[in-house]
Scaffold this active site. Structure first.
Site, PDB file in Angstrom:
ATOM      1  N   LYS A 198     -28.540  85.811   7.297  1.00  0.00           N
ATOM      2  CA  LYS A 198     -28.047  86.544   6.130  1.00  0.00           C
ATOM      3  C   LYS A 198     -29.223  87.238   5.445  1.00  0.00           C
ATOM      4  CE  LYS A 198     -26.209  85.778   1.469  1.00  0.00           C
ATOM      5  NZ  LYS A 198     -25.806  84.758   0.469  1.00  0.00           N
TER       6      LYS A 198
ATOM      7  N   LYS B 251     -22.313  89.164 -11.106  1.00  0.00           N
ATOM      8  CA  LYS B 251     -23.051  88.012 -11.626  1.00  0.00           C
ATOM      9  C   LYS B 251     -23.427  88.299 -13.079  1.00  0.00           C
ATOM     10  CE  LYS B 251     -25.159  86.717  -7.178  1.00  0.00           C
ATOM     11  NZ  LYS B 251     -24.630  85.355  -7.041  1.00  0.00           N
TER      12      LYS B 251
ATOM     13  N   ASP C 179     -18.500  87.904  -4.550  1.00  0.00           N
ATOM     14  CA  ASP C 179     -19.803  87.258  -4.613  1.00  0.00           C
ATOM     15  C   ASP C 179     -19.986  86.255  -3.470  1.00  0.00           C
ATOM     16  OD1 ASP C 179     -22.330  86.896  -5.615  1.00  0.00           O
ATOM     17  OD2 ASP C 179     -21.734  85.417  -7.109  1.00  0.00           O
TER      18      ASP C 179
ATOM     19  N   ARG D  17     -21.015  85.177   3.775  1.00  0.00           N
ATOM     20  CA  ARG D  17     -20.201  84.705   4.901  1.00  0.00           C
ATOM     21  C   ARG D  17     -19.533  85.858   5.640  1.00  0.00           C
ATOM     22  NH1 ARG D  17     -16.898  80.988   0.935  1.00  0.00           N
ATOM     23  NH2 ARG D  17     -19.026  81.017   0.120  1.00  0.00           N
TER      24      ARG D  17
END
Length: 519
Positions: A262, A274, A345, A349
Site C-alpha cells: 500500500k 479526516k 477512508d 484495502r
C-alpha cells in the site's frame, strides 16, 4: 543513499590501537565480563566516582580508548519472561546518538553475548538499531547535506565475520530506502516521485522495474485503485502509479514470493474527510509500499538462489474534490468482484485488492507461491497490538505455519509481530447486504472502535482479490498473509514526527531467506 559502512573486528584487545576507530562503545549486561578485562581498570576507576556506571548510559574521556572516548551502555536485565533483544537495540540507539554528539564518526562496538537464544542476533540487531537512530530525513539530507546530518561514516562490530557484514549492509540498504520513501513529505514523494525514486534506486540492479502511469491502462487493470485516485487526476503531479518490481534468480526456482504494498502517498480520507487533526502524518500512509520496495532492494543486494520475488506497489493520493469517490458507490474489482464502498477512508484495502488480484493470477502458475500484503491499514491494529506488526493469514498459510515462523524470526531480530486469526465473523462482517454487490469494503465507523477492526479487512482482501478461490480446500491453494504495520511502521507510534521503522522488512527477509543466508 549512504549509511554507516560496517566493518568487522576480532576482539576489543586487538582493536583498541586501530587508528581507524575513534570511540569504543560497550553494550553489556555485565561490566565484569572477561572480554572487558582489557578496559577493566578504566571501568573500575570510573565506577569509583560515578555511580551511574553500569546503571545508565555514560560517556567518559579515556586516553587509552580509540579517539579517547569510552561509552558504556548497559542493556539492563535480560532474564525476565518479557525481556527480548530490543533491550540491546534500545541501548545501541542511545549509545550511537551520544557517540555522534561527542564527535565520533567511526566507533568500535562490542556487544556482550548472552546464552539465551533469544539474543542470538544481538550484534546484528545492535548495528541495525544504530543505523535506525542515525537516519535523517531525505528532505533534510538533500538541503543540509548528508555529511553534516549523518557524520558517522562507519561502525566496527566486534565478533562479526565479513559475510555477516555484507548481509547486514544489504538489509540496511533496504531499510534506508524504506525509511526514505515512507518518511518523505507528500510533494517530494508524490506517487510519480515515489516511482521515479524506485527507478533510480534499482537502476542497474538485479531487480527489474516497470512503472504503469497511463490512466486508461490503470482504469482498466486497477479499477478499485483508480477509484481512490479519481479525485487526484485533475492535478497532474498527483496522479497515481503502479510500480512492479521483479527479481528472477539464475537457475532453477524453488519458491516464489509475491508482495503487495500500500503506497498511499497522502490520505485525506477522501469524501469521508479526516478531521480533528487526524490528517497530519498521512504522508506516512505509504509505509507498506515503502517496506516492500526496501525488501526488494535487499533482495537485489543479496541475490538469493532459487527464490523468485515479484512485488506490486500502488502509489496513490486519496484526494478530496468534486470527482472523489463516495460511500454507497459500487465498484468492480480487477477480479470481477462488486464492492460496495462503506467509507472512503478505508481506501488502502481497495488499492491492495487490485494488486493482489494481479499477483494471484501470476502466482497460480509459479513454483511454491506465497503472497503477502503490507500496509498501514487500520488504527485498530495499532490500538490492539501496539508497536507490533499484526499478521492475519488464510488457511493455506496457517497450515504451513507462515505467521508463526515470521513471529519467531521477528522475536530474535527485534522486529516483532503478533498473530491474529482470521475467523468466520470477519467474512460475515463483509457479506453483501443486497443483490447489488458481492462484498462490502467496510462499515462506516473508525476501525479502532470496530470489533475485529484489523482482522475483517483481510477477509475483504481475500474476497475482493479472488484469493477466496485459493483457500485450503481448493484445487490450487495459495498461502497468503496480510501484515498490518499501523502500529509498527514508526518508532514510538508517532505518525507525525516519529522515524519510520522499515517494519516488517527484517522479519520478512529472515523468514523468506532462513534456509539460505539470514537466520
Amino acid at each position: 543513499m549512504s549509511y554507516p559502512t560496517l566493518f568487522t573486528a576480532d576482539s576489543i584487545t586487538a582493536s583498541l590501537q586501530d587508528e581507524r576507530w575513534d570511540a569504543l562503545i560497550v553494550l553489556a549486561h555485565d561490566l565484569q565480563a572477561d572480554e572487558l578485562s582489557t578496559i577493566a581498570i578504566a571501568i573500575a576507576s570510573a565506577q569509583g566516582v560515578d555511580q551511574r556506571i553500569g546503571q545508565q548510559l555514560v560517556a567518559m574521556p579515556c586516553s587509552s580508548m580509540p579517539g579517547g572516548r569510552l561509552i558504556l551502555a548497559p542493556v539492563g536485565t535480560l532474564e525476565r519472561d518479557y525481556d527480548d533483544v530490543r533491550s540491546y537495540a534500545d541501548a545501541a540507539k542511545a549509545a550511537i546518538v551520544l557517540a555522534k554528539e561527542m564527535g565520533a564518526t567511526a566507533p568500535l562496538v562490542w556487544v556482550q553475548p548472552h546464552h539465551n537464544e533469544l539474543y542470538q542476533h544481538a550484534i546484528e540487531v545492535s548495528y541495525l538499531a544504530m543505523c535506525q537512530a542515525l537516519w535523517q530525513p531525505l528532505e533534510g539530507r538533500e538541503v543540509v547535506g548528508e555529511e553534516k546530518l549523518e557524520p558517522v561514516q562507519s561502525i566496527a562490530m566486534v565478533g562479526l565475520v565479513e559475510s555477516q557484514a555484507e548481509e547486514l549492509m544489504a538489509i540496511e540498504s533496504g531499510r534506508r530506502l524504506a525509511r526514505d520513501l515512507a518518511g518523505t513529505e507528500p510533494e517530494r514523494m508524490s506517487a510519480l516521485n515515489f516511482a521515479a525514486y524506485c527507478q533510480q534506486t534499482f537502476s542497474g540492479s538485479a531487480v527489474e522495474v516497470e512503472v504503469v502511469t497511463d490512466i486508461k491502462t490503470l482504469q482498466q487493470d486497477y479499477p478499485l485503485l483508480m477509484a481512490v485516485a479519481r479525485s487526484s487526476l485533475v492535478v497532474p503531479r498527483h496522479r497515481p502509479a503502479v510500480i512492479r518490481l521483479s527479481y528472477t534468480p539464475k537457475g532453477a526456482i524453488a519458491q516464489s514470493v509475491f508482495l503487495a504494498g500500500k503506497g498511499l502517498v497522502y490520505d485525506t480520507g477522501g469524501a469521508d474527510l479526516k478531521v480533528g487533526g487526524s490528517m497530519a502524518g498521512m504522508s506516512r500512509d505509504k509505509g507498506g509500499g515503502a517496506a516492500v520496495a526496501g525488501f526488494m532492494l535487499s533482495i537485489a543486494k543479496l541475490q538469493p538462489e532459487g527464490l523468485k520475488v515479484v512485488a506490486e506497489i500502488g502509489a496513490v493520493r486519496n484526494s478530496i474534490g468534486s470527482d472523489a469517490f463516495v460511500p454507497d458507490e459500487i465498484l468492480t474489482s480487477h477480479a470481477g468482484v462488486r464492492v460496495r464502498i462503506g467509507n472512503t477512508d478505508a481506501e488502502g484495502r481497495l488499492v491492495l485488492a487490485d494488486l493482489l488480484s494481479h499477483l494471484r493470477q501470476q502466482a497460480t502458475d509459479e513454483v511454491a507461491p506465497q503472497i503477502f500484503s503490507v500496509a498501514t491499514l487500520t488504527g485498530h491494529a495499532a490500538r490492539s497490538v501496539g508497536p507490533y506488526t499484526a499478521l492475519v493469514e488464510n488457511g493455506p498459510a496457517r497450515a504451513l505455519g507462515l505467521s508463526l515462523r515470521m513471529q519467531q524470526f521477528g522475536d530474535v531480530w527485534g522486529d516483532p509481530c503478533e498473530i491474529s486469526r482470521s475467523r468466520r465473523e470477519d467474512y460475515q462482517f463483509i457479506q453483501a447486504k443486497s443483490s447489488a454487490e458481492d462484498v462490502l469494503s467496510c462499515n462506516n465507523a473508525a476501525s479502532s472502535i470496530t470489533v475485529r477492526g484489523h482482522q475483517f479487512p483481510m477477509a475483504f482482501l481475500v474476497e475482493a482479490s479472488g484469493l477466496a478461490d485459493h483457500g485450503q480446500y481448493h484445487m490450487k491453494p495459495i498461502p497468503y498473509v496480510h501484515l498490518d504495520i499501523a502500529g509498527s511502521g514508526v518508532d514510538g507510534g508517532d505518525w507525525i514526527h516519529g522515524k519510520p521503522s522499515a517494519a516488517p522488512l527484517i522479519t520478512m527477509l529472515a523468514s523468506v531467506l532462513s534456509d539460505q543466508t539470514i537466520r
